[in-house]
Design a protein around this motif. Structure first.
Motif, PDB file in Angstrom:
ATOM      1  N   MET A   1      -9.852  52.198 -15.990  1.00  0.00           N
ATOM      2  CA  MET A   1      -8.959  53.305 -15.861  1.00  0.00           C
ATOM      3  C   MET A   1      -7.529  52.863 -16.179  1.00  0.00           C
ATOM      4  O   MET A   1      -7.084  51.843 -15.671  1.00  0.00           O
ATOM      5  N   PRO A   2      -6.786  53.654 -17.029  1.00  0.00           N
ATOM      6  CA  PRO A   2      -5.417  53.243 -17.355  1.00  0.00           C
ATOM      7  C   PRO A   2      -4.498  53.406 -16.150  1.00  0.00           C
ATOM      8  O   PRO A   2      -4.745  54.239 -15.281  1.00  0.00           O
ATOM      9  N   PRO A   3      -3.427  52.618 -16.137  1.00  0.00           N
ATOM     10  CA  PRO A   3      -2.486  52.739 -15.012  1.00  0.00           C
ATOM     11  C   PRO A   3      -1.811  54.114 -15.053  1.00  0.00           C
ATOM     12  O   PRO A   3      -1.686  54.724 -16.109  1.00  0.00           O
ATOM     13  N   PRO A   4      -1.358  54.602 -13.934  1.00  0.00           N
ATOM     14  CA  PRO A   4      -0.688  55.907 -13.907  1.00  0.00           C
ATOM     15  C   PRO A   4       0.635  55.832 -14.667  1.00  0.00           C
ATOM     16  O   PRO A   4       1.255  54.770 -14.747  1.00  0.00           O
ATOM     17  N   PRO A   5       1.079  56.948 -15.252  1.00  0.00           N
ATOM     18  CA  PRO A   5       2.360  56.920 -15.976  1.00  0.00           C
ATOM     19  C   PRO A   5       3.512  56.660 -15.005  1.00  0.00           C
ATOM     20  O   PRO A   5       3.409  56.972 -13.817  1.00  0.00           O
ATOM     21  N   PRO A   6       4.587  56.082 -15.539  1.00  0.00           N
ATOM     22  CA  PRO A   6       5.740  55.834 -14.656  1.00  0.00           C
ATOM     23  C   PRO A   6       6.333  57.168 -14.202  1.00  0.00           C
ATOM     24  O   PRO A   6       6.196  58.184 -14.882  1.00  0.00           O
ATOM     25  N   PRO A   7       7.022  57.171 -13.072  1.00  0.00           N
ATOM     26  CA  PRO A   7       7.633  58.419 -12.611  1.00  0.00           C
ATOM     27  C   PRO A   7       8.746  58.840 -13.579  1.00  0.00           C
ATOM     28  O   PRO A   7       9.371  57.993 -14.217  1.00  0.00           O
ATOM     29  N   PRO A   8       8.984  60.130 -13.716  1.00  0.00           N
ATOM     30  CA  PRO A   8      10.043  60.573 -14.629  1.00  0.00           C
ATOM     31  C   PRO A   8      11.418  60.116 -14.137  1.00  0.00           C
ATOM     32  O   PRO A   8      11.656  59.995 -12.942  1.00  0.00           O
ATOM     33  N   VAL A   9      12.287  59.845 -15.101  1.00  0.00           N
ATOM     34  CA  VAL A   9      13.650  59.455 -14.781  1.00  0.00           C
ATOM     35  C   VAL A   9      14.469  60.734 -14.690  1.00  0.00           C
ATOM     36  O   VAL A   9      14.546  61.507 -15.638  1.00  0.00           O
ATOM     37  N   LEU A  10      15.051  60.963 -13.551  1.00  0.00           N
ATOM     38  CA  LEU A  10      15.863  62.147 -13.343  1.00  0.00           C
ATOM     39  C   LEU A  10      17.328  61.784 -13.518  1.00  0.00           C
ATOM     40  O   LEU A  10      17.801  60.784 -12.988  1.00  0.00           O
ATOM     41  N   THR A  11      18.006  62.581 -14.299  1.00  0.00           N
ATOM     42  CA  THR A  11      19.439  62.370 -14.464  1.00  0.00           C
ATOM     43  C   THR A  11      20.153  63.617 -13.977  1.00  0.00           C
ATOM     44  O   THR A  11      19.719  64.740 -14.227  1.00  0.00           O
ATOM     45  N   SER A  12      21.212  63.404 -13.271  1.00  0.00           N
ATOM     46  CA  SER A  12      21.985  64.549 -12.801  1.00  0.00           C
ATOM     47  C   SER A  12      23.065  64.849 -13.826  1.00  0.00           C
ATOM     48  O   SER A  12      23.523  63.966 -14.547  1.00  0.00           O
ATOM     49  N   PRO A  13      23.475  66.108 -13.928  1.00  0.00           N
ATOM     50  CA  PRO A  13      24.546  66.427 -14.878  1.00  0.00           C
ATOM     51  C   PRO A  13      25.833  65.710 -14.485  1.00  0.00           C
ATOM     52  O   PRO A  13      26.056  65.393 -13.318  1.00  0.00           O
ATOM     53  N   ALA A  14      26.652  65.442 -15.498  1.00  0.00           N
ATOM     54  CA  ALA A  14      27.928  64.773 -15.237  1.00  0.00           C
ATOM     55  C   ALA A  14      28.794  65.653 -14.345  1.00  0.00           C
ATOM     56  O   ALA A  14      28.787  66.880 -14.463  1.00  0.00           O
ATOM     57  N   ALA A  15      29.536  65.017 -13.448  1.00  0.00           N
ATOM     58  CA  ALA A  15      30.437  65.758 -12.558  1.00  0.00           C
ATOM     59  C   ALA A  15      31.515  66.455 -13.379  1.00  0.00           C
ATOM     60  O   ALA A  15      31.995  65.926 -14.382  1.00  0.00           O
ATOM     61  N   ALA A  16      31.879  67.647 -12.967  1.00  0.00           N
ATOM     62  CA  ALA A  16      32.894  68.434 -13.689  1.00  0.00           C
ATOM     63  C   ALA A  16      34.245  67.736 -13.646  1.00  0.00           C
ATOM     64  O   ALA A  16      34.601  67.077 -12.676  1.00  0.00           O
ATOM     65  N   THR A  17      34.987  67.891 -14.734  1.00  0.00           N
ATOM     66  CA  THR A  17      36.326  67.330 -14.828  1.00  0.00           C
ATOM     67  C   THR A  17      37.203  68.291 -15.634  1.00  0.00           C
ATOM     68  O   THR A  17      36.720  69.295 -16.132  1.00  0.00           O
ATOM     69  N   THR A  18      38.470  67.964 -15.770  1.00  0.00           N
ATOM     70  CA  THR A  18      39.429  68.878 -16.375  1.00  0.00           C
ATOM     71  C   THR A  18      40.131  68.247 -17.572  1.00  0.00           C
ATOM     72  O   THR A  18      40.600  67.115 -17.478  1.00  0.00           O
TER      73      THR A  18
END
Length: 173
Positions: free
Chosen positions: A1-18
């Motif tokens: 049996m193949p190994p399970p896929p790695p967990p997805p990489v979650l990225t958060s949106p960049a913090a707002a700036t001006t």
């Protein structure tokens, strides 16, 4: 049996700036010298994907060069505009509409610069342009001079019947 896929990489949106821009209005002479607008990240987070909004439509031949991408807090970049041979409004148009150049990032506000590409006879700040001084250093906008309000009667000889002091639109020193 193949190994399970790695967990997805979650990225958060960049913090707002001006972002802020060095000019609110820029006057350019048709086929004249290039001028630059400074863009500053005045916020507390990096500004990403900083660019001129691709929906902005300049007069034919007018181009810009974007020297911006990602700006750290407090960092500055420039956008250089080179005017083409076509004015942003027809000479004599009493209600000329400038190009509203919007600057944006993926996590920023959208400041704008009103860009006027002027030619002889253009109406600017309520008067007809009769002279354009493009010898001003590139860090400043072109100087425009006008003798008559756009609605004033014109002499058939081309001489002005009234005068107004010359004015100059400049970027902050």
């Amino acid at each position: 049996m193949p190994p399970p896929p790695p967990p997805p990489v979650l990225t958060s949106p960049a913090a707002a700036t001006t972002l802020s821009v060095s000019l609110s209005v820029l006057a350019l002479k048709v086929s004249g010298a290039s001028r630059s607008v400074s863009v500053v990240n005045t916020g507390a987070h990096p500004a990403t994907l900083v660019e001129v909004d691709p929906a902005v439509v300049f007069p034919a031949g007018t181009t810009y060069l974007n020297h911006c991408t990602t700006l750290a807090p407090g960092a500055t970049c420039t956008i250089t505009i080179t005017p083409g041979a076509v004015a942003s409004a027809l000479p004599g148009a009493l209600a000329p509409v400038p190009v509203s150049m919007a600057v944006r990032g993926s996590n920023t506000n959208t400041p704008t610069v009103q860009v006027h590409v002027l030619d002889y006879g253009s109406v600017y700040q309520g008067g007809h342009v009769f002279a354009l001084d493009d010898a001003t250093p590139p860090a400043r906008a072109s100087a425009a001079r006008w003798p008559l309000p756009a609605t004033a009667p014109r002499s058939t000889t081309g001489a002005s019947t009234t005068s107004r002091p010359a004015r100059c639109l400049k970027s902050p020193a």
